[in-house]
Design an enzyme around this catalytic site. Structure first.
Site, PDB file in Angstrom:
ATOM      1  N   GLU A  52       3.301 106.559 137.459  1.00  0.00           N
ATOM      2  CA  GLU A  52       2.646 106.565 135.986  1.00  0.00           C
ATOM      3  C   GLU A  52       3.066 107.315 134.871  1.00  0.00           C
ATOM      4  O   GLU A  52       2.387 108.010 134.122  1.00  0.00           O
ATOM      5  CB  GLU A  52       1.490 106.719 136.513  1.00  0.00           C
ATOM      6  CG  GLU A  52       0.413 105.283 137.715  1.00  0.00           C
ATOM      7  CD  GLU A  52      -0.314 106.304 137.786  1.00  0.00           C
ATOM      8  OE1 GLU A  52      -1.566 105.321 138.239  1.00  0.00           O
ATOM      9  OE2 GLU A  52      -1.543 107.403 137.282  1.00  0.00           O
TER      10      GLU A  52
ATOM     11  N   CYS B   1       3.795 114.728 124.665  1.00  0.00           N
ATOM     12  CA  CYS B   1       3.782 115.754 123.614  1.00  0.00           C
ATOM     13  C   CYS B   1       4.470 115.908 121.542  1.00  0.00           C
ATOM     14  O   CYS B   1       4.557 115.318 121.980  1.00  0.00           O
ATOM     15  CB  CYS B   1       4.917 116.785 123.940  1.00  0.00           C
ATOM     16  SG  CYS B   1       4.827 118.340 124.166  1.00  0.00           S
TER      17      CYS B   1
ATOM     18  N   GLU C 157       0.346 100.836 143.566  1.00  0.00           N
ATOM     19  CA  GLU C 157      -0.705 101.114 144.228  1.00  0.00           C
ATOM     20  C   GLU C 157      -2.352  99.931 143.352  1.00  0.00           C
ATOM     21  O   GLU C 157      -2.326  99.216 142.653  1.00  0.00           O
ATOM     22  CB  GLU C 157      -1.243 102.172 143.052  1.00  0.00           C
ATOM     23  CG  GLU C 157      -0.543 103.164 143.573  1.00  0.00           C
ATOM     24  CD  GLU C 157      -0.845 104.651 142.759  1.00  0.00           C
ATOM     25  OE1 GLU C 157      -2.240 105.167 142.163  1.00  0.00           O
ATOM     26  OE2 GLU C 157      -0.105 105.385 142.454  1.00  0.00           O
TER      27      GLU C 157
END
Length: 639
Positions: A153, A158, A306
């Site tokens: 994922e 940043c 998922e």
């Protein structure tokens, strides 16, 4: 290039994330016995195991992992082996604090959770590449290995000085020189002109509003930076054995990663999907995410990486899936192109942040509703081998552009509540409810095979995209365009002369002003074609020039202004919707556009809540009210 077919090997994949490192070894034998009972044939291993694989910098402890892979292989279970680089060990942040990510205001996001890394950090990169290379050298030819799963994922952004330096290099590659950068960013505004590259920084915390194009470029850069990390690890593991396919798990409609760029770099695409079972839109949202992941994978079969068989522990109200719902949504994914159904996770964790998350083997153990349903699903999927590799055909395309998404949600837009994915859902839902299958398509892609193209929002549009859309209609295509479109170019530069500048002739109208509205002050709209209706949040002061007004605002300062316009252009037709009308109106408009374009539903006349999808030679019929599933041959369905 390898494909998902190299992993399926003649059977739909079924299983989930397996984290044996959370359990004593005596549990592992029970795990594989129950996996066999459930029909599991693939386990995703190693996603969050970096701290065990490398307990101290440079040390390796692979023995336990080898035992796990050997045990799974001995029991006929394949492995999707992950590079563990999504979750760094505590020693990295402790010894090298420069590897930790920073917020726009400079705050350090410390270790103690997952994704605690700066993707620009040379230290993080060196350790991530080293652990990936060593895993590949040991396991690239292990008989259990079916696929590589890179990271997990991707989404970390940043704003530190290391990222600032890489951002400058990215900008230099894009613009060449500072003059071009200043022109693209419009730095004459607010005295922001740059004279040295070192002055250029990420869009950090500022006194007022950040430069919108600086913000937009940083979002593009951040996606590319993460993609660079995916490619680096992909190339490392691929170099050890090019026959093993490589992917990562995407989070569907996630603004931080441009899946058009990511999908082109993966051997097949994979989706993490968690619709809220309490939402009346859940089945539609699931289908929309599945159509997206199939589309960014160029229409090829994809993997449900998922989903939860029970509850999603991260929700504010984590209601489990009711009996039969996991089966229903799993078959929905297969119908829309999935060649595998995996879950997070196999055995429910007894500790840690996701201890309340559902699992194939819940805390209650095998004597449980969920495990019995898992076993039934595994058997059912095992009987669906004939659908493997088949594709899903669509006659309608919805245009989706990450740059337009990012642009329309920048600060200082006319309505901060105007959300891109909301617009997509508003146009997707009526098509889904009438069983019209949809592809998502980039605005610059070939549109010629689609009978109808829908653009819920094209706020930002490039010249090639504008020419592509106009040419499609001119050659006989049918187009529906939603509000606030054609406003800026890719530098977030307003296109002047009246909106939507590139599409004024195409749509037969000219907009002078956008007119956002308080949500509690709806408009009344008159229409002979659609009947009178209300609209909210958004309107536009426009003049229908060549176009025909099909609805007009009847209340407020815009009384008499067209709200819906249709225009013949070349050999085709374009519709423009200048507001956010009631659902029934948008459904009627799209039904008319489909009829004019010759678009037929997969199965006409089905009751509300019954979904039909054609995949290859099969038609899947799913009743989201009763939870039933019917799979029939396409020939029978046509009778």
């Amino acid at each position: 290039m390898p494909s998902l077919g190299d992993a399926t090997r003649g059977r739909l994949l079924f299983g989930g994330d397996y984290n044996p490192e959370q359990w004593p070894r005596e549990v592992w034998d029970e795990d594989v016995r129950l996996m066999r009972e459930a029909g599991v044939n693939l386990a995703t291993v190693g996603v969050f195991s970096w701290a065990l694989l490398e307990p101290r910098p440079g040390e390796r402890d692979f023995g336990w992992l080898t035992d796990v892979l050997d045990l799974l292989h001995a029991n006929g279970i394949g492995v999707g082996l992950a590079t563990p680089t999504a979750s760094t060990p505590p020693w990295m942040g402790h010894r090298w604090p420069e590897t930790l990510p920073r917020n726009p205001d400079g705050t350090v996001r410390t270790y103690g959770s997952r994704n605690a890394f700066c993707p620009s950090s040379p230290v993080y990169r060196a350790f991530a590449d080293a652990i990936s290379a060593d895993l590949a050298s040991v396991y690239a030819h292990h008989p259990a290995l079916r696929m590589w799963h890179i990271g997990n994922e991707f989404g970390t952004v940043c704003y530190c000085d290391q990222c600032a330096e890489r951002f400058r290099h990215w900008l230099q590659a894009k613009y060449g020189g500072l003059d071009a950068l200043n022109e693209a960013w419009g730095t004459a505004f607010w005295s922001q002109r740059y004279c040295e590259w070192d002055e250029v920084i990420p869009p950090r915390q500022v006194q007022y509003v950040i430069n919108p194009t600086q913000d937009l470029d940083y979002q593009r850069f951040a996606s590319d930076l993460l993609l660079e990390r995916f490619i680096a690890e992909r190339d490392i593991v691929r170099g050890a054995n090019p026959a093993v396919p490589v992917t990562t798990n995407s989070m569907s409609f996630f603004k931080a990663t441009d899946l058009w760029r990511w999908g082109a770099e993966e051997d097949f695409t994979a989706l993490d999907s968690y619709p809220d079972p309490n939402s009346p839109q859940a089945a539609c949202d699931g289908a929309m995410a599945q159509d997206l992941i199939r589309s960014v994978g160029r229409g090829k079969p994809w993997l449900m990486m998922e989903q939860t068989p029970g509850r999603a522990g991260f929700r504010h109200i984590a209601t489990p899936k009711r009996p039969g719902l996991n089966r229903l949504w799993s078959v929905q994914a297969v119908a829309r192109g999935a060649d595998g159904i995996l879950h997070f996770q196999w055995r429910a964790s007894k500790q840690g942040a996701e201890r309340t998350h559902g699992a194939m083997l819940p805390h209650a153990g095998p004597d449980s509703r969920i495990f019995r349903e898992v076993c039934d699903l595994g058997k059912e999927l095992g009987d669906l081998t004939d659908v493997l590799g088949a594709t899903v055909a669509a006659e309608v395309a919805i245009l989706l552009d990450w740059d337009s998404w990012r642009g329309v949600e920048l600060d200082h837009q006319p309505h901060s509540g105007f959300r891109y994915v909301d617009r997509l859902r508003e146009y997707y839902a009526p098509l889904w409810k009438t069983n019209v299958t949809v592809d998502f398509v980039h605005p610059e892609a070939d549109l010629s095979r689609y009978k109808l193209v829908v653009a819920p929002n094209l706020y930002q549009v490039s010249d090639p995209a504008a020419d592509n859309v106009i040419g499609y209609v001119e050659r006989g295509g049918n187009l529906v365009v939603g509000p606030f479109s054609g406003v800026t170019d890719p530098d977030e530069r307003i296109r002047l002369g009246g909106y939507p500048a590139p599409f004024r002739d195409l749509l037969g109208l000219r907009i002078e002003e956008y007119w956002p509205l308080p949500d509690d002050e709806p408009l009344t709209v008159r229409s002979e074609l659609f009947g009178d209706f209300s609209a909210q949040s958004w309107a536009e002061w426009l003049t229908a020039d060549a176009g025909t007004a099909l609805a007009e605002i009847a209340s407020g300062p815009l009384a008499g202004i067209p709200a819906i316009v249709r225009n013949a252009y070349g050999a085709g037709t374009a519709w423009y919707v200048a507001t956010l009308p009631e659902d029934r109106v948008l459904a009627s408009l799209l039904a008319l556009a489909c009829e004019q374009a010759g678009v037929e539903p997969v199965l006409p006349g089905l009751p509300d809540g019954v979904e039909a999808v054609r995949r290859g030679e099969f038609v899947f019929v799913l009743d989201h009210g009763k939870g039933t599933v019917d799979i029939r041959s396409a020939a029978l369905a046509a009778v």
